[in-house]
Structure formats: structure tokens, C-alpha cells
Design an enzyme around this catalytic site. Structure first.
Site, PDB file in Angstrom:
ATOM      1  CE1 TYR A   1     -25.619  12.382   5.874  1.00 23.48           C
ATOM      2  CE2 TYR A   1     -25.562  14.018   4.109  1.00 23.48           C
ATOM      3  CZ  TYR A   1     -25.431  13.698   5.439  1.00 23.48           C
ATOM      4  OH  TYR A   1     -25.108  14.661   6.352  1.00 23.48           O
TER       5      TYR A   1
ATOM      6  CD  GLU B   1     -10.641  15.339   7.688  1.00 21.69           C
ATOM      7  OE1 GLU B   1     -10.952  14.773   6.624  1.00 21.69           O
ATOM      8  OE2 GLU B   1     -10.990  14.943   8.812  1.00 21.69           O
TER       9      GLU B   1
ATOM     10  CG  HIS C   1     -15.716  15.333   9.805  1.00 15.57           C
ATOM     11  ND1 HIS C   1     -15.323  14.468  10.814  1.00 15.57           N
ATOM     12  CD2 HIS C   1     -14.625  15.500   9.016  1.00 15.57           C
ATOM     13  CE1 HIS C   1     -14.047  14.153  10.659  1.00 15.57           C
ATOM     14  NE2 HIS C   1     -13.606  14.748   9.557  1.00 15.57           N
TER      15      HIS C   1
ATOM     16  CG  ASN D   1     -20.344   9.443  15.123  1.00 17.25           C
ATOM     17  OD1 ASN D   1     -20.083   8.566  15.938  1.00 17.25           O
ATOM     18  ND2 ASN D   1     -19.428  10.045  14.361  1.00 17.25           N
TER      19      ASN D   1
END
Lengths: 162, 205
Positions: free
Chosen positions: B145, B203, B177, B168
Site C-alpha cells: 500500500y 498468477e 488484488h 475499486n
């Protein structure tokens, strides 16, 4: 203001019944599409507390008048083409005996019957749409129903009434 | 406001009350394409089934405007679009075909970058600046963040980055994410922590 999709889902069937009852199988679906396209265009300006049924029937009524005029303008040869004979149509389908009985009614009666019994409009609002008095609209619906009971419900369906 | 007894109407007009499902679908599809042609389809939507649940997808004429998870209440999301964008909302799958296909490819490990126009109008100001940065975080990578706050131009607005990610409007396609806590733990997610973990695991594979 709720999404227009909700209006289509909730009132689409009612408007299709009205279009079918007033215009018959050949014109009903075009009138339905034109009605909802016009409704979609005007929807953002519709008052929050508006009677959506009456609003839609008002639009459908204008589209039905347009469709009726267009049919009247069409050359006769088009109307006499046997294009409908190819479709299999059962007496128990709406576009069989029921439409035949509805089509035989005077237009004013057919409109009064459809708007009152299928859209749930009170006679005063039907009169406002079609012109004439509330009593005349009530009488048109009454006469229409009386004829339908005699021509559609009574004879052939005697024992198999649903 | 039905002034007539419905059962009476059904008795008289029984066959008219039976509307075939395929007729209703055909008329609806025709209305959607007519509306699109006339420039009246302000918000088109559809749903799509994915490994992380059934997603609601909505697009304006500018691009994808909303992706909603099952836990975000699709009806509420549509009501919000009607309120904030336009009440001319219709179920109209065609406009969402490209993004639906790309999501399918993404979940099948065949796509790393989404290539569809995105309409960020549901987000404003700094939040929109945060969302604009997120697609720059590569597939399979993460940022904290704090890093995102710096990249969006306000290094101290770490908490606001959290809010921007949490609100979002187009998750997955704008990859919030990929923003995680500095200590490496996942942090919150609009679709639920389990979904965030599933996406990052996908991912990483």
C-alpha cells in the site's frame, strides 16, 4: 430510479399481451419493440411516482395506432399473401381461436377489453387514451367481453374450458 | 394497479398469458440491439461464471464500468449504476463479450494483461489516480500500500490507497488484488480474502 431492465422484466409480458390482443400476431412483436425502445428513451424523465403500467400502455397505444395506420396504407396484395398458412397454428394457441374472436370485435371494444383486462387500466384512463367518456369505455369493454364469451368461450370449448 | 381480477382475465384470455421463454428472450435481445444502435444503451450488463464465483460485468459506451463479486450483491450494483450513471440499464451481453472472453483466458493461464477499455467514472480524485496506477503492477507481482501511495503521487496517503482498492469498481481487470501489506500478508479484498489469495496463487503458478 431502478434499472430499466427491471421494467422490461416486470411489464414486458403485460405489454406483449396487450399488443397481441390489439394488433394480432403479425404486428404485435414490432409494436412491443417500438414501445420499449420509446420507453427506454423517455425513461430518465419519468416521474418516480408515475404509474408505469399506464405509462407503458400509453406508449403502446400510440405505437398500435401507428401500426394500424401503416397496415391500412399497405397495398391489398400484401395482406392477401398466404404467408401465414405455412405456420402450424392450434385452436388452443392465443393466435388461433382467441385471436380470431378478438379480431372480429370492433377496434374500440378490442382496445377497451385489452387495456382493462390485460393491463388493468381503469375505464377513466382508457377513456383518456381513446377519447370519449368513461362510460363509453366501460360499455365498450362490457360489449366486447359479452361477444367474446359467446364467440370464443361458449361454443367449441364447452367441456374443455380451462 | 390491477383493477381487474387476474383470475378472471386468465379465464377469458388464458392462451395470452402463456408467453414462450424463447419469445421473451428473442424480444429482449432485439430490444438490446435496437437500443445499442440508437445510442440508448447507457449501461449494458451480463454475468459470467468464473472460478471465483459469478461475476457481474457492466459497461458504458466508454468501457467496462463495473465488475461485482457475488458477495457484493449484483442487484445493489445495478441499482447503483442506475443511480450514478444512467437508469437506461439493460441486460445486453454483446458489449461484454470481449471482457468475458479475456477473463476466461485469464483464469485459464492464457492471459496476463487485460486489453479492454475501462470507464473509471465510479471512482474519483485520488482513488482514480490509484486505480490508474494499478495496471502497471505486472502480472504475478505485488506492491505494498505504501509503494502504491508513492506511485500515485501521495506517499503519506497509505490509508487512502486501502480505500481506493476496497472501492475499486472494476476488480481483477484493474488488479487491486496485487496490492498487499508491507509485511507480505494479503490485506483485505472486496471479493473476500480467499478470492484475493486465489488470484495471487493463480498468477504465481
Amino acid at each position: 430510479m431502478r434499472p430499466f431492465e427491471r421494467v422490461v422484466v416486470e411489464y414486458g409480458p403485460m405489454v406483449l399481451r396487450v399488443c397481441r390482443a390489439v394488433l394480432g400476431p403479425d404486428e404485435a412483436e414490432d409494436a412491443w419493440s417500438e414501445t420499449f425502445l420509446a420507453a427506454l428513451r423517455a425513461y430518465p424523465e419519468l416521474a418516480e411516482d408515475a404509474n408505469v403500467e399506464a405509462w407503458l400502455v400509453t406508449i403502446a397505444h400510440r405505437k398500435a395506432i401507428d401500426a394500424t395506420r401503416a397496415t391500412a396504407r399497405r397495398p391489398l396484395v400484401v395482406e392477401s399473401l398466404p404467408d401465414r398458412a405455412a405456420r402450424t397454428r392450434q385452436p388452443e394457441d392465443w393466435d388461433g381461436d382467441l385471436w380470431a374472436a378478438l379480431a372480429a370485435l370492433p377496434t374500440k371494444q378490442r382496445i377497451a377489453v385489452a387495456y382493462h383486462y390485460l393491463a388493468g387500466l381503469p375505464y377513466s384512463e382508457i377513456a383518456a387514451l381513446t377519447g370519449g367518456s368513461t362510460d363509453a369505455a366501460r360499455r365498450a369493454a362490457f360489449d366486447g367481453i359479452k361477444t367474446l364469451r359467446a364467440t370464443y368461450l361458449a361454443p367449441a370449448r364447452g367441456g374443455t374450458d380451462r | 394497479m390491477m383493477v381487474t381480477n387476474e383470475s378472471e382475465a386468465r379465464h377469458l384470455f388464458g392462451p395470452l398469458f402463456e408467453i414462450e421463454e424463447q419469445t421473451a428472450e428473442r424480444l429482449h435481445a432485439r430490444l438490446a440491439s435496437m437500443a445499442d444502435r440508437e445510442g440508448l444503451l447507457d449501461v449494458a450488463y451480463r454475468t459470467v461464471d468464473t472460478p471465483v464465483g459469478t461475476l457481474l460485468l457492466a459497461a458504458t459506451e466508454r468501457g467496462l464500468v463495473r465488475v461485482a463479486y457475488p458477495n457484493q450483491d449484483h442487484d445493489a450494483a445495478l441499482a447503483q449504476l442506475a443511480e450514478l450513471v444512467s437508469a437506461r440499464v439493460l441486460h445486453a451481453p454483446a458489449r461484454l463479450d470481449a471482457v468475458a472472453r479475456q477473463l476466461e483466458e485469464y483464469f485459464a493461464h492464457r492471459r496476463r494483461v487485460f486489453d479492454v477499455p475501462v470507464d473509471l467514472r465510479l471512482s474519483r480524485g485520488f482513488r482514480q489516480a490509484v486505480l490508474a496506477h494499478l495496471p502497471h503492477i505486472p502480472y504475478g507481482a505485488t506492491e505494498s500500500y505504501t509503494q502504491v501511495a508513492a506511485a500515485a503521487g501521495s506517499p503519506r496517503a497509505v490509508r487512502a490507497v486501502g480505500t481506493a482498492c476496497a472501492t475499486n469498481p472494476v476488480p481483477i481487470v484493474v488488479p487491486c488484488h496485487r496490492v498487499v501489506r508491507a509485511d507480505g500478508s494479503y490485506g483485505g479484498y472486496a471479493g473476500g480474502a480467499a478470492v484475493k489469495q486465489a488470484l495471487l496463487t493463480l498468477e504465481a503458478a
